[in-house]
Design a protein around this motif. Structure first.
Motif, short mmCIF file in Angstrom:
data_model
loop_
_atom_site.label_atom_id
_atom_site.label_comp_id
_atom_site.label_asym_id
_atom_site.label_seq_id
_atom_site.Cartn_x
_atom_site.Cartn_y
_atom_site.Cartn_z
N ASP A 159 0.86 -1.18 0.00
CA ASP A 159 0.00 0.00 0.00
C ASP A 159 0.90 1.24 0.00
N PHE A 160 1.16 1.77 -1.20
CA PHE A 160 2.07 2.90 -1.31
C PHE A 160 1.52 4.14 -0.61
N ASP A 161 0.23 4.34 -0.67
CA ASP A 161 -0.35 5.52 -0.02
C ASP A 161 -0.18 5.45 1.49
N GLU A 162 -0.30 4.23 2.06
CA GLU A 162 -0.12 4.10 3.51
C GLU A 162 1.32 4.41 3.89
N LEU A 163 2.27 3.91 3.10
CA LEU A 163 3.68 4.21 3.38
C LEU A 163 3.94 5.71 3.23
N LEU A 164 3.34 6.30 2.22
CA LEU A 164 3.53 7.73 1.97
C LEU A 164 3.01 8.56 3.14
#
Length: 781
Positions: A4-9
């Motif tokens: 989940d790239f958005d969560e990492l971001l």
């Protein structure tokens, strides 16, 4: 596991996100342990993987030049080469290979054409796509480069290419479109130059609009090194990563631009997502990519690629060699092959087989230099030690080297504290075999002290001429001294050079060159003629030099340097059974082709040069190459030559008419046409049929031995001819092979505010080369 790239971001603050968009050093992006992100390491290619050290202490497989890869016309072979490079990258801890180069051979004067594939956009795209697929199948990213229209080296940092939209789309963007849409490239590198007034790192229309928007590119866009020169313009123009770092126009300045509202934070977030996606693909985010377990014999593959790319231009029947007892091998490049081009394409192979060494395994060889065109002395081919010294002369560390070349660009060897480093000393010994005045040289920029047995023989500062700082690494100035030596004596040699790390990055590059006493050019020439006349066959190896073909400058002519043409003619007069081997990455003039028995083009053949040459000359393997670019007879015949900006501008006024299309329109005849190449057998083209946009061709091997043919399909209408497709076939004597070539939609389209299929009648030709069509069929589209 889905990342989940958005969560990492969401877990990153603005400062951390900005930090990720700029290099942590010369070759890497910084780790962010709190989200499980490792360092992302990039490395130059394209014929090997250098890694973070530009040093012989960390050797690499060296494949033949990209022109040789393209000369094979073999996408399966290129894909296998890509897989080998991926394994090399992973062995060296590299996640992204800065390759392949998709720029075109627009003019034969391009100095870096050995690193590009072809003059033809379709062939470039197909070979480039296979390269990208092979590397990325191994879990390593690629950055096809230099996006776009970086087809020359002169003033490459500042030049503005003026080109119309149709030409840009149909010619220069087409290979990039192929590797993005077809091969799914994970990265793209933008060029230094401007296109129609806007530098490529700021070119929102071509980067955001075409690449990311129209093509849906989901990878990352990295600048060429130091190409980002602005803050807001580059950030808004589509560049994702500015290399190298951490200094430069981004960092704190980009963070301030975001906080002040001049750059939306959403722009930064998009770039970080792209980097996280790259990290996930290459195993720097969710752990290493699993090894496929398939062993690759790099030496064998390097030899195979060389053989498949060797292009036989002429042959009166002498080749393959039979019943040869004595072989005259002539030329400085025979004893010391030029296996790769200069610049960022350079790696340090663990071994190099010269033509002399390879041929000596097959016949009684007699060697003569004949003439030596090299302007610089070659690095002393002796094991050396690099000693890293602090201010007091204390030893910080030592590193063994294979040759007397000291190069570290960006990263110093393990154990060397860059803050304490004050000098590097190169130390080696040389056992003299010949008495007389030997030459020693230093190639580099800065202060150097050279000693022989403890006595200083050179103590000067060498200045860099010109305005391109990259030349300090790519083509540094050289200084020489003469030192008397006695045969049988061993001499201890050192070169000491002040050095350090600046901003955490090292910039060390110098070599110790050597040449034995020479009797002089006339004596060398006379010896070559005598040796040639005494042998059954003469093989003359001619070559370009690093001053002719390299990154950073274009060529001024196509002549072989020095007196090599004279040497060929003198040897051919002494022995009509003369084979000329041309060791060059791109076209050279060959005024003697009709005076010799055969001409074999080996390009820059990689580390297995000599082994491959012996196998091809003696018929163990067939020369499989076909020219990926047209070779002029004389430079003045070439229809497109200009590479030098006038008032900062290079106009591409010729439009789509480059390469063979320009030659055909001009009515001139080159020395050798695009697609030309001979084998050791003959072929008949028996039948052709077309159904829609697919073409089926039957060919028969009519010769005495197994062979390989490249079936080329050309499409033509009233506007001219162009390559539409190709296939490589193999057959035994008397065997017929049927191949079906599927032509892409683009082969029948033109650009006019969008792609349009140009309906009408087309002629499809099955050909041995663009100038040798064998069969044709007409279709309606």
């Amino acid at each position: 596991m889905v990342v989940d790239f958005d969560e990492l971001l969401s877990r990153l603050d603005l400062s951390t996100k900005i930090r990720l968009l700029t290099g942590a050093d010369m070759w890497s992006l910084p780790p962010i342990p709190e989200i499980g992100l490792d360092r992302l390491v990039m490395s130059d290619g394209p014929i090997g993987v250098r890694g973070e050290q530009w040093s012989s202490a960390d050797p690499s497989i060296a494949l033949p030049s990209p022109t040789a890869l393209a000369a094979s016309w073999d996408v399966d072979l290129v894909r296998r080469a890509g897989r080998l490079l991926a394994r090399e990258a992973r062995r060296k801890g590299v996640h992204v290979l800065l390759a392949p180069t998709l720029n075109l051979h627009r003019s034969p004067l391009g100095g870096r054409h050995f690193e590009c594939f072809s003059e033809d956009p379709y062939l470039t795209g197909e070979i480039g796509a296979a390269y990208v697929e092979g590397v990325q199948e191994g879990g390593v990213g690629t950055t096809p480069k230099h996006y776009v229209a970086n087809d020359f080296e002169t003033d490459r940092f500042t030049a503005n290419v003026v080109v119309d939209d149709r030409t840009l789309r149909e010619v220069y963007l087409r290979p990039f479109e192929r590797v993005v849409l077809g091969a799914g490239a994970w990265g793209v590198m933008t060029a230094y130059n401007s296109v129609n007034g806007t530098t490529m790192t700021e070119h929102a229309d071509l980067v955001n609009g075409v690449l990311k928007g129209e093509w849906g590119f989901d990878g990352f866009v990295v600048s060429d090194w130091t190409a980002v020169r602005s803050t807001e313009a580059a950030a808004m123009g589509g560049t994702d990563v500015a290399m190298p770092g951490p200094s430069g126009p981004w960092g704190e300045r980009l963070e301030a631009a975001v906080r002040e509202g001049r750059v939306p934070e959403s722009v930064v977030d998009d770039r970080v997502r792209r980097i996280l996606r790259l990290a996930e693909r290459v195993g720097a985010l969710r752990g290493p990519v699993p090894d496929d377990g398939a062993p690759v014999d790099g030496v064998a593959l390097a030899r195979e690629v060389a053989e498949r790319g060797f292009t036989l231009l002429t042959n009166d029947g002498l080749l393959p060699l039979r019943d040869v007892r004595t072989l005259a091998v002539i030329g400085s490049a025979a004893g010391e092959a030029r296996v790769m081009g200069g610049g960022s394409a350079q790696v340090f192979p663990g071994r190099i087989v010269s033509p002399l060494a390879g041929l000596a395994e097959r016949a009684e060889v007699r060697y003569a230099v004949g003439t030596d065109p090299r302007i610089r002395l070659s690095p002393l081919a002796r094991p050396a030690t690099a000693v890293f010294l602090d201010e007091a002369g204390g030893v910080l560390a030592e590193q063994p080297l294979a040759t007397a070349e000291a190069r570290w660009l960006g990263r110093l060897p393990p154990g060397v504290d860059g803050d304490r480093l004050k000098a590097v000393r190169l130390r080696t010994s040389y056992p003299a075999e010949v008495s007389g005045d030997h030459q020693l040289s230093v190639a580099g920029v800065g202060a150097f002290t050279v000693t022989v047995n403890g006595t200083a023989v050179f103590d000067e500062t060498v200045e860099l001429a010109g305005g391109d700082p990259a030349m300090a690494f790519l083509s540094p100035p050289e200084r020489r001294v003469r030192v008397p030596m006695t045969a049988g004596e061993t001499y201890e040699l050192t070169v000491t050079h002040p050095a350090g790390a600046f901003g955490g990055m090292a910039f060390v590059s110098f070599t110790l060159g050597h040449a034995v006493p020479s009797p002089g050019e006339e004596e060398l020439m006379a010896e070559a003629v005598r040796v040639a006349g005494e042998c059954d066959v003469a093989v003359v190896v001619v070559a370009t030099t690093p001053e002719v073909e390299s990154e950073g400058f274009d060529r001024t002519d196509l002549a072989l340097p020095g007196r090599q043409d004279e040497l060929v003619r003198a040897v051919a007069a002494a022995n009509p059974r003369t084979v000329v081997v041309v060791n060059a990455g791109s076209p050279v003039e060959m005024p003697w082709t009709e005076e010799v028995a055969a001409v074999l083009l080996t390009w820059f053949p990689g580390q297995e040069a000599g082994t491959a040459l012996a196998r091809v000359l003696f018929g163990d393997a067939e020369p499989g190459g076909r020219l990926p670019t047209t070779w002029p007879r004389r430079l003045e015949d070439a229809p497109v030559t200009n590479v030098t900006p006038v008032d900062g501008v290079v106009p591409y006024d010729e439009g789509a008419f480059i390469g063979y299309r320009a030659w055909e329109r001009s009515g001139r005849t080159p020395a050798f046409w695009f697609g030309h190449g001979l084998g050791y057998t003959t072929w008949s083209y028996d039948s052709i049929a077309a159904e829609g946009t697919s073409v089926t061709v039957a060919v028969t091997n009519t010769g005495p031995r197994p062979g390989r043919e490249v079936v080329q399909i050309y499409v033509s209408d009233d506007s001219g001819r162009w390559l539409g497709g190709f296939d490589v076939v193999e057959a035994d004597p008397g065997e017929t092979v049927i191949t079906t070539v599927f032509l892409p939609e683009r082969a029948f389209q033109t650009w006019s505010d969008g792609w349009r299929t140009a309906e009408g009648e087309y002629t499809l030709q099955a050909a041995h080369s663009v100038a040798d069509p064998r069969l044709s069929v007409t279709v309606k589209i």
